[in-house]
Design an enzyme around this catalytic site. Structure first.
Site, PDB file in Angstrom:
ATOM      1  CG  ASP A  67     138.255 -26.988  41.995  1.00  0.00           C
ATOM      2  OD1 ASP A  67     137.849 -25.893  41.578  1.00  0.00           O
ATOM      3  OD2 ASP A  67     138.449 -27.956  41.247  1.00  0.00           O
ATOM      4  CG  ASN A 136     143.354 -36.472  34.980  1.00  0.00           C
ATOM      5  OD1 ASN A 136     142.290 -35.854  35.051  1.00  0.00           O
ATOM      6  ND2 ASN A 136     144.310 -36.341  35.881  1.00  0.00           N
ATOM      7  CG  HIS A 138     140.650 -33.582  37.113  1.00  0.00           C
ATOM      8  ND1 HIS A 138     141.938 -33.188  36.842  1.00  0.00           N
ATOM      9  CD2 HIS A 138     139.875 -32.537  36.781  1.00  0.00           C
ATOM     10  CE1 HIS A 138     141.924 -31.953  36.373  1.00  0.00           C
ATOM     11  NE2 HIS A 138     140.691 -31.532  36.315  1.00  0.00           N
ATOM     12  CD  GLU A 143     144.300 -34.507  39.439  1.00  0.00           C
ATOM     13  OE1 GLU A 143     143.740 -35.091  38.484  1.00  0.00           O
ATOM     14  OE2 GLU A 143     144.964 -33.475  39.285  1.00  0.00           O
TER      15      GLU A 143
HETATM   16  C1  GLP Z   1     140.388 -27.685  36.474  1.00  0.00           C
HETATM   17  C2  GLP Z   1     139.214 -27.619  37.435  1.00  0.00           C
HETATM   18  C3  GLP Z   1     138.151 -28.619  37.030  1.00  0.00           C
HETATM   19  C4  GLP Z   1     137.866 -28.505  35.562  1.00  0.00           C
HETATM   20  C5  GLP Z   1     139.116 -28.846  34.793  1.00  0.00           C
HETATM   21  C6  GLP Z   1     138.914 -28.868  33.308  1.00  0.00           C
HETATM   22  O1  GLP Z   1     141.275 -28.687  36.774  1.00  0.00           O
HETATM   23  N1  GLP Z   1     139.580 -27.825  38.781  1.00  0.00           N
HETATM   24  O2  GLP Z   1     137.001 -28.387  37.794  1.00  0.00           O
HETATM   25  O3  GLP Z   1     136.831 -29.346  35.183  1.00  0.00           O
HETATM   26  O4  GLP Z   1     140.019 -27.835  35.130  1.00  0.00           O
HETATM   27  O5  GLP Z   1     139.548 -27.784  32.728  1.00  0.00           O
HETATM   28  P1  GLP Z   1     139.217 -27.196  31.330  1.00  0.00           P
HETATM   29  O6  GLP Z   1     137.800 -26.820  31.345  1.00  0.00           O
HETATM   30  O7  GLP Z   1     140.123 -25.990  31.230  1.00  0.00           O
HETATM   31  O8  GLP Z   1     139.540 -28.236  30.349  1.00  0.00           O
END
Ligand code: GLP
Length: 251
Positions: A67, A136, A138, A143
């Protein structure tokens, strides 16, 4: 779903790095699906170490990122282009012509989604997809409420996601409101999926995942529809899962 419990973040990162290196050893032309966020940072450090000290080569590897935020310059410190370059690509021998990340400032977001789907179609299928999990639930930026049949699409980010990711920016106002993400269907087309979860902040999401909270309001639950998923989870992220429940369900 195979569940591998490890003590801490460092052990999770180490285990994940070895799995990626084994994949590359098996096929030096592997297609990796890469993720951003705090979770894979330790993994990327270990991959860099493996490249520099053991000579693991990424020369023929191609990568497809999940993404990218919409509206940021590619070179903005918060963009995923910058994240990937600074935390991995510039330190290994991957060719920048072999890395794919959605364009953050396309003329048409709709056309960019189509273009990215074509990239996935042409380059893929992904051999090994790395995933973090949002607090959450995702995956990528899919989402809660996301369509399980979705391919690459534009999403409006949940308020909780913008808050979670604000530490990568100077202020929460700077966090973009929209992003382009590979869809759930595209993610599930990967041959193998490796999910990483570390820390108390992920404990609730891991509990919901392993308790098979199967619903569109919990996007990670769609991973149960894939036959080759491995979750590497550390003690803090695992602590809300009841031992018995997880042993039964993780089969
Ligand atoms: C972002 C990315 C996700 C990732 C998520 C978790 O939102 N788009 O792909 O899994 O962060 O973030 P973190 O690893 O900082 O908790």
């Amino acid at each position: 779903m195979e569940v591998i419990q490890v003590d801490n973040y460092s052990a999770m990162s180490e285990k994940a790095a070895r799995m990626i290196e084994e994949q590359i050893c098996k096929n030096d032309r592997s297609i990796l699906g890469l993720a951003t966020g705090s979770t894979p940072l330790g993994l990327y450090e270990k991959l860099i170490e493996g490249h520099k000290t053991c000579g693991v080569s990424y020369k023929n590897v191609q990568s497809i990122n999940l993404d990218e935020y919409l509206g940021l310059d590619k070179n903005h410190p918060g963009s995923y282009h910058t994240f990937m370059y600074e935390n991995l690509f510039k330190e290994i021998d991957i060719s920048m012509e072999h890395v794919y990340i959605p364009n953050s400032k396309p003329l048409s977001a709709g056309e960019e989604c189509q273009r990215y789907d074509q990239v996935i179609e042409r380059i893929g299928p992904i051999d090994l997809q790395i995933l973090g999990i949002g607090s959450n639930g995702h995956i990528g930026f899919n989402e809660p409420g996301s369509d399980p049949n979705s391919t690459t699409h534009v999403v409006e980010l949940a308020a909780s996601t913008r808050k979670d990711n604000a530490h990568f920016f100077d202020s929460i106002e700077e966090v973009p409101t929209h992003a382009v993400t590979m869809g759930i269907k595209s993610i599930l087309k990967s041959a193998r999926i490796l999910v990483l979860a570390s820390g108390k902040r992920k404990a609730e999401a891991v509990k919901r995942l392993l308790n098979k909270d199967l619903s569109e309001s919990f996007p990670a639950s769609h991973l149960w529809n894939h036959e080759d998923v491995t979750l590497i989870v550390d003690t803090d992220a695992y602590k809300l899962v009841s031992q018995k429940g997880s042993e039964d369900l993780a089969r």
